[in-house]
Design a protein around this motif. Structure first.
Motif, PDB file in Angstrom:
ATOM      1  N   SER A  48      44.290  20.302  41.311  1.00 27.57           N
ATOM      2  CA  SER A  48      44.624  21.065  40.506  1.00 27.57           C
ATOM      3  C   SER A  48      43.880  20.962  39.025  1.00 27.57           C
ATOM      4  O   SER A  48      42.891  20.213  39.130  1.00 27.57           O
ATOM      5  N   ARG A  49      43.269  21.875  38.483  1.00 30.88           N
ATOM      6  CA  ARG A  49      42.657  21.886  37.219  1.00 30.88           C
ATOM      7  C   ARG A  49      42.911  23.166  36.157  1.00 30.88           C
ATOM      8  O   ARG A  49      43.557  24.166  36.920  1.00 30.88           O
ATOM      9  N   PHE A  50      42.467  22.646  35.341  1.00 30.00           N
ATOM     10  CA  PHE A  50      42.534  24.009  34.043  1.00 30.00           C
ATOM     11  C   PHE A  50      41.830  24.420  33.061  1.00 30.00           C
ATOM     12  O   PHE A  50      40.924  23.101  32.353  1.00 30.00           O
ATOM     13  N   ILE A  68      33.677  33.598  40.033  1.00 27.37           N
ATOM     14  CA  ILE A  68      34.470  32.483  39.820  1.00 27.37           C
ATOM     15  C   ILE A  68      35.609  31.880  41.128  1.00 27.37           C
ATOM     16  O   ILE A  68      35.960  31.741  42.016  1.00 27.37           O
ATOM     17  N   LEU A  69      36.496  33.343  41.097  1.00 26.72           N
ATOM     18  CA  LEU A  69      37.677  33.341  42.433  1.00 26.72           C
ATOM     19  C   LEU A  69      37.561  33.195  42.816  1.00 26.72           C
ATOM     20  O   LEU A  69      38.037  33.067  43.808  1.00 26.72           O
ATOM     21  N   LYS A  70      36.096  34.395  43.309  1.00 23.97           N
ATOM     22  CA  LYS A  70      36.144  34.442  45.024  1.00 23.97           C
ATOM     23  C   LYS A  70      35.169  32.932  45.001  1.00 23.97           C
ATOM     24  O   LYS A  70      35.730  33.338  46.713  1.00 23.97           O
ATOM     25  N   PHE A  75      42.097  28.849  42.341  1.00 27.25           N
ATOM     26  CA  PHE A  75      42.488  29.157  40.406  1.00 27.25           C
ATOM     27  C   PHE A  75      42.870  30.672  40.605  1.00 27.25           C
ATOM     28  O   PHE A  75      42.557  31.807  41.591  1.00 27.25           O
ATOM     29  N   THR A  76      43.970  30.611  40.015  1.00 27.43           N
ATOM     30  CA  THR A  76      44.710  32.095  39.250  1.00 27.43           C
ATOM     31  C   THR A  76      43.983  32.339  37.617  1.00 27.43           C
ATOM     32  O   THR A  76      44.016  31.559  36.950  1.00 27.43           O
ATOM     33  N   HIS A  77      43.536  34.064  37.732  1.00 25.49           N
ATOM     34  CA  HIS A  77      43.088  33.676  36.871  1.00 25.49           C
ATOM     35  C   HIS A  77      44.304  34.946  35.762  1.00 25.49           C
ATOM     36  O   HIS A  77      44.939  35.035  36.101  1.00 25.49           O
ATOM     37  N   SER A 130      45.594  25.728  39.940  1.00 24.94           N
ATOM     38  CA  SER A 130      44.122  25.628  39.263  1.00 24.94           C
ATOM     39  C   SER A 130      44.576  26.879  38.614  1.00 24.94           C
ATOM     40  O   SER A 130      44.496  28.158  38.883  1.00 24.94           O
ATOM     41  N   LEU A 131      44.244  27.177  36.893  1.00 25.90           N
ATOM     42  CA  LEU A 131      44.191  28.124  36.047  1.00 25.90           C
ATOM     43  C   LEU A 131      43.088  28.016  35.232  1.00 25.90           C
ATOM     44  O   LEU A 131      42.669  27.471  34.894  1.00 25.90           O
TER      45      LEU A 131
END
Length: 260
Positions: A48-50, A68-70, A75-77, A130-131
């Motif tokens: 996980s990352r923040f 980035i999400l692609k 990651f969740t936007h 990750s968020l």
């Protein structure tokens, strides 16, 4: 300091990163409990990352976030700007309060934006992903409030010239009912002034007009820019300068690949 009923009420999961093969906890995030084997949870936590994305209003944060999400699907936007505009469209009490500040070119007050983030985060709480947080924090008070609940691991700052932003936003038109956004240069509507789906009229939001944009940029320099120094001192920030997202993003991608 504003404290969150969200982070005090929900169980917490550590965001973590691996350093030389060891897991280093970097903060906590609220999660919705779900059944999982202990080993599965450990693997989720270790990956996980923040992350935050900072930059001037209209500076391409949304565009870079999509890229980035692609490329980093874990990651969740989470965009405060999108959420604010949704509340404004739906004319909620929070939206009406926010609109008075947005229309005048001012920043939405800390207590209101923090309330929005925490309420929406409670609805959308993920279990270990990750968020990527877009549009928050915008002030030092917000950053310190966030730091009470999580430690930020990565910060992307976009440094775009002011006049590039003014010119770019001046060409942005919106379908008010759906929120669909068009740009006269690179994403124009099929019929000038009309929404592609409904054929209804497009509008230019009050906060997209050049005089308002310049006020927002001035407010950013006074209130938000100190966050760059704040996160730079923590050693988690990387700045990317330029005028085109297609030129900037490969550099962002390379940096994130070295960190994630």
């Amino acid at each position: 300091m504003i404290r969150s009923r969200l982070f005090s009420a929900l169980p917490r999961r550590s965001f973590a990163t691996k350093v030389n093969g060891n897991v280093r906890a970097i903060g906590t995030s609220p999660v919705v409990q779900k059944s999982a084997a202990p080993n599965d949870v450990d693997m989720e936590e270790s990956n996980s990352r923040f992350m935050l994305i900072l930059g001037k209003p209209g500076g391409g944060k949304g565009t870079i976030s999509k890229k980035i999400l692609k490329d980093f699907p874990s990651f969740t936007h989470f965009s405060t700007g999108d959420m604010l505009r949704q509340h404004v469209r739906e004319q909620t009490s929070l939206g009406k309060e926010a609109k008075t500040h947005m229309d005048s070119g001012g920043l939405v007050p800390d207590d209101l934006i923090i309330r929005l983030v925490l309420d929406e985060a409670e609805k959308e709480a993920e279990s270990g992903n990750s968020l990527l947080l877009d549009g928050f924090p915008r002030t030092m008070e917000q950053a310190k409030a966030l730091a009470e609940s999580v430690d930020v691991d990565l910060v992307v700052e976009l440094d775009i010239p002011n006049e590039t932003i003014v010119d770019r936003i001046a060409e942005r038109w919106v379908h008010p009912a759906s929120g669909r956004v068009y740009n006269l240069s690179y994403n124009p509507p099929k019929v000038p002034g009309k929404d592609d789906i409904t054929g209804e009229d497009l509008i230019q939001r009050d906060d997209d007009k050049p005089e308002t944009v310049r006020k927002r940029l001035e407010a950013y320099e006074q209130v938000t820019a100190p966050l760059v120094e704040y996160y730079d001192e923590k050693g988690v920030l990387k700045t990317f300068a330029g005028t085109e997202s297609d030129v900037i993003y490969p550099k962002v991608n390379k940096w994130l690949n070295s960190k994630v």
